[in-house]
Design an enzyme around this catalytic site. Structure first.
Site: not given
Lengths: 723, 723
Positions: B321-322, B463, B574-575
């Protein structure tokens, strides 16, 4: 071989955790681990109480062990004659399955000791021990009897604010940390000799010591009576315990023993399963029935049985589906009042199940996976400790094992069908079934673009595979639960108003048609060559042998399940799952279907749970292969004779007795070898006796009638017995 | 400081994995890792090819590295002048961001070497290297130039059946193991000196050696031209590669270099982001734009960009998806033809997405999480290796990260809104959006007893928390996808028949109203004091600090996520997840909402992914706190300057360049500092310039018009530029 006796020679402290289970005495109210009278906590003694729980700090909540009211310690010439402290010349331990008597006989050199101990089946608060000493030297004896507080706790301590009272009946009272319940232990003793009496009290308990000089050849006897009460039983548990001890002392040991033995005889009369042709099998069956009967909650009408019985605090003393699926059959067919107690426990804990469903965002009743008093969920989110990191691992037993609600509905319906007794349904049972069905309605995953419904993200009986979709067992149990809810309308056809009122009270008007609709739209399991897929995608998992999976372990105590476990990503399963479904729903599958599935799944099953073998054995008989059942039967029935079974799951101790196997042994013999099934309200047989047995006979009670079942290789008979 | 140059002094083989990324030359067709010309596989050389994959045995499928057509090895008096083999007296490496030139200068003692290397931006199959040698002693020189097959493969080998052809243009050809694609590497060289020529061929490649006696003070130059073709590009890749080399040799290095530099100048003209006030920041921005531009697929109209660019085989060379979320913004605003290529890749790989949805029992398009050629899913079920057991761990990125389909629909709609170009929707884009919406329809969990729908068992951007329900980001992206599908009707209002035909062709009649219904019934996320819960139950997780969680690690390479990871059972993420949602949908949240969520989630974010910091930085600007964005901006923009970022996830190597950060740096500057947003088809600004910058300016192209954006502390302007 005396098929009623298990005897062990020798003493090894290493065996203490297992022997405490094998030689357990229990009476439903409490269990006394089979350790010698002088045991301190190193040998894992426990007087484990039913239905009373406590949590210490943030540790696991678990049942409370009472102070040990049968503590006896002999010293001779200043030396303690104690197993674990002094090497004996000889030692024998014995459990008498017929009458629930623990016996030990130990030669220490200068003295020999023999004793008999009971947890009275006639008076559930009473313990008794007759302790005889024979001297082979002259010397100074000190006999300490008392109440030891040096007891085994896994996640304790649980008792605080100890109070000690010396006197003719010693008394130790304490209160539990969380709920401030008083636990009282009293002890009286009667000796056939004199001595100098003194009392002592310290951190390890309250003790009376009798000292005297003895001569070689002297034989002395002390009878000790213990009593346990809690403030849940009695407003003055301490006084009442003391009174019971004094009363027992007055009656004497023999009288107490007789009442106890009579009570056991009555139990055996109602349920004894006789196996002829193989003595080891016969004894294993006696052992199984002994263990299961000894922990049945006869003193209460609303208790169930923990997964490790009353053998300790393992599995948090919690009630699992074991109760409804594995303990229930023997009781419902032989002592329905105990089956009723198991189910009343569920009826009374419905509020806990309603609360749990809400907590997860659902409606209806989602029963606790590990149910403690009041239906509180004892299962934590971290039920395994990783052996590599020593960190707790997130497990999903609590969240995802949704078949539990259906299992309870299944037992409620079976109870009605076998006993013909509708009162339990009236008195809350129907409500439980309806709320369980409602839970499944709200838990269903409706596909908006098709007519089907899935049950996603569940765990079936095979716990190694977490968070699967459309577990065949679970979906089948759910459908049965929904049908049972709808079926209630027919059951109460003669009381339509009562039933309509119930539906109204439960605000069930909108749910009823939705449940009708859902019932027919649960996605059917996939099959391949007749094999039912255990869950969506199971066939795509790695198909390798049990040995291959075992070889991947890096530590023997590793947990096999979940995404990190060696089994979780393979087709290796922990226990019967599809086969459990077939065992529980014999009418829904042909023998051919059962056979195909049996031969597929059995080699892929670790039998890593005591809930597994019996399901395979029952179905092996159904497909006419009792020879495949025999080994599984012996493994099941013998588990608490040999002391088998896993002791560890990750870093968690899981040892104890195995009531599910005990019940499973009865299931194999009754439902498998005899092929007992209910058909239109009447029992019928489909015998498949293994060659090892010549004859099998047992009583059952169905619809208030008692029958004697007899099976030989020439067939089976069902004979009505006179009352 | 020259903000276009990154220079490093010294040589340490330990740094080779990172330096290969930092000094990478690439042109979209291939990436040449920034290692010295003489590097063998120990220094991780690679000519990494775009869009060509291979699987060796059962290892991970990954992109193919071509033979190294720019290999140059100098020996002097029989000794190899090679970094990694011989300690240099001095060494400098440099990357020229403006023109994509790798330079090295090394003093070995008797000889010094300097070189310039390019992956031509004017001719994507061409590599060139000018290699100059200065001698400080007399002696015998041997200069080997050739094609090395001693290349770095993570899960190789991938090339077989090597064929070697010596001559004026050397040729090495091989075929890939799985799809039998021919990969051809040719090399020609031109020297400004004579010597004795010989050829050699062995396991490590094909080489030409020139030997001669040199004198102190001599300076010799060789220009080497490499060409790479595959049978996907050309029916005769070997011949064509040789021809290209010979042609380049004829033109000479300077001509090739000029064309290359001109091409780069044109790129910068369209996209250069100028930061004034902080030179390190200006250089980091040049670095980010250099890296992202150098891997853009200019040679093809239907390729996308791997998550680690063309820096190697990490992450299987797959498209994540980046591409749509992190690379897409800079391209769509500055070079829309590249944005179009990224999306055409998705349109062309729709069949793979349809197949993946079917494989999981759903309808519509479920795009691959790690997409390789044809949309094949490269993500395995075991994407992490446990550091304790060394066993692969079952992960759920492949199964559960369903937001990917919505991300693609989001980019398709953005492309239309920013470029005003509807053709891409006509040419497959509309079909993709409709199939993605259909996937979500079939994936929805409809509650049969309420009107609501859940999306259960998903993984959001964070994730570390696997298999959650109602991830706020995912649900928001899904709703946007459903709305985009419905919106197509308005977009094609002037071609109603065409659109109706499309719906018919897709058998969409029944799905359309269901999608309309679903759109309004997705369960809204819970909030607490304005904080949106990341997923159902997130607030119930342990709320502890990042440091506390880090302290639980038993091994620095441990994977943090999942049920076994230290973060999985806590609120540490994580993000960016909720904040990513807010960054992507600025119109849907007030600044106040964004602020509350920012301050809740930022301290709980590890920023363990290069996809995180930019989302926090963009939203920090939106809430008027650019000072909070600055550090995150520098971390993002500088990542491939300093060579930061994680190298390991469990036992899996994840190093490489960070195109998502590169794109994120542009996003922070454009969407954050300048506050660029589209409003009614026109760009507008909401500037929030951090104090470290005095001025920011950059061109954008919107609706075929080019504008120059300028932002200072006194505000921002959008000025239309002449074509």
């Amino acid at each position: 071989m005396d098929t009623w006796i298990l005897r062990k020679t020798g003493f090894d402290p290493q065996d203490a955790p297992t022997d405490g289970n094998r030689f357990l005495c229990a009476n439903g109210y409490m269990g006394v681990r089979g350790v010698p009278e002088e045991a301190g906590s190193a040998l894992f003694p426990a007087v484990n109480l039913a239905g009373i729980y406590d949590q210490y700090q943030d540790r696991w909540r678990e049942p409370v062990n009472a102070p040990n009211a049968l503590f006896i310690q002999l010293s001779f010439n200043g030396q303690r004659m104690a197993l674990g402290k002094r090497e004996p010349l000889s030692h024998e331990t014995e459990i008498d399955y017929r009458h629930g008597i623990y016996r030990r006989e130990t030669e220490f050199g200068p003295v020999s000791v023999r004793s008999e101990r009971i947890a009275s089946m006639a008076e559930c608060h009473l313990l008794a021990d007759r302790y005889q000493i024979r001297f082979t030297q002259d010397g100074e004896m000190a006999l300490q009897t008392g109440i030891s507080t040096d007891i085994w706790d896994i996640n304790g301590p649980h008792l605080f604010d100890f109070q000690f009272e010396a006197g003719e009946a010693l008394l130790v009272q304490a209160i539990t940390g969380q709920k401030k319940i008083t636990v009282a232990a009293a002890q009286s003793a009667v000796c056939d000799f004199d001595g100098t009496e003194s009392f002592a009290q310290d951190d390890s308990g309250l003790f009376r010591t009798l000292r005297r000089y003895v001569k070689k050849g002297d034989t002395l006897t002390v009878s000790v009576f213990g009593a346990i009460y809690t403030s849940l039983d009695d407003p003055e548990p301490g006084r009442t315990a003391q009174m019971l001890c004094m009363e027992a002392k007055k009656k004497g040991f023999d009288t107490c023993l007789r009442a106890h033995k009579d009570a056991w005889e009555q139990i055996w009369e109602r349920c004894e399963m006789r196996l002829e042709g193989d003595e080891a099998a016969a004894r294993a069956m006696h052992a199984s029935q002994y263990h299961l009967n000894s922990i049945a909650p006869r003193h209460a009408g609303n208790l169930s049985i923990p997964a490790r019985g009353l053998s300790g605090q393992t599995y948090k003393g919690a009630i699992f589906w074991d109760s409804e699926i594995f303990f229930f059959p023997m009781f419902v067919y032989t002592q329905p009042e105990i089956a009723r107690s198991l189910l009343r426990y569920r009826i009374e804990t419905l509020p806990g199940a309603l609360k749990k469903a809400r907590e997860y965002g659902f409606r209806g009743a989602y029963y606790a996976w590990e149910s403690q008093e009041g239906g509180e969920e004892g299962c934590t989110n971290f039920n395994v400790v990783d052996v590599f990191t020593h960190r707790p691992v997130r497990t999903y037993f609590r969240d995802k094992q949704i078949h539990i609600s259906g299992d309870i509905a299944y037992a409620l319906r079976s109870y009605y069908e076998i006993t013909g007794d509708r009162r339990l349904l009236e008195e809350g049972g129907a409500r439980v079934i309806l709320e369980c069905a409602r839970f499944y309605l709200s838990r269903a995953n409706g596909h908006l673009d098709t007519e089907e419904a899935d049950f996603a993200d569940v765990i079936g009986p095979d716990e190694y595979h977490e968070r699967v979709t459309n577990n065949a067992f679970t979906n089948h149990m759910i459908r049965h639960c929904l049908e049972s809810a709808l079926r209630l309308k027919q059951i109460f056809a003669d009381q339509p108003e009562w039933f309509e009122d119930l539906l109204k009270e439960l605000h069930y008007e909108k749910d009823w048609p939705l449940i009708q609709a859902l019932c027919g739209h649960i996605r059917a399991p996939k099959t391949r060559d007749g094999v039912i897929e255990q869950f969506d995608g199971y066939f795509d998992l790695e198909d390798c042998s049990l040995d291959a999976v075992r070889a991947r372990l890096r530590d023997p105590r590793e947990y096999w399940g979940g995404d990190h476990g060696v089994a979780g990503t393979t087709q290796i399963i922990k226990q019967a799952d599809v086969i459990a479904m077939m065992a529980l729903f014999p009418g829904d599958f042909t023998d051919q279907q059962t056979a195909v599935n049996w031969h597929y799944y059995e080699p892929r099953t670790e039998h890593g749970s005591s809930l597994s073998a019996c399901m395979y054995a029952v179905t092996a008989c159904r497909i006419g292969r009792p020879e495949l059942a025999w080994e599984l039967f012996m493994k099941t029935a013998d588990i608490d004779v040999t002391g088998g079974g896993k002791l560890w799951a990750g870093e968690i101790y899981i040892g104890g007795t195995h009531p599910a196997s005990n019940g499973g042994a009865w299931m194999i013999a009754a439902l498998g070898f005899a092929g007992l099934q209910m058909k239109n309200g009447r029992p019928e047989l489909h015998p498949n006796l293994p060659k090892e047995l010549q004859r099998l006979s047992f009583p059952i009670t169905v619809n208030d009638e008692t029958y004697l079942i007899e099976v030989t290789h020439s067939g089976g008979t069902i004979r009505r017995m006179k009352c």
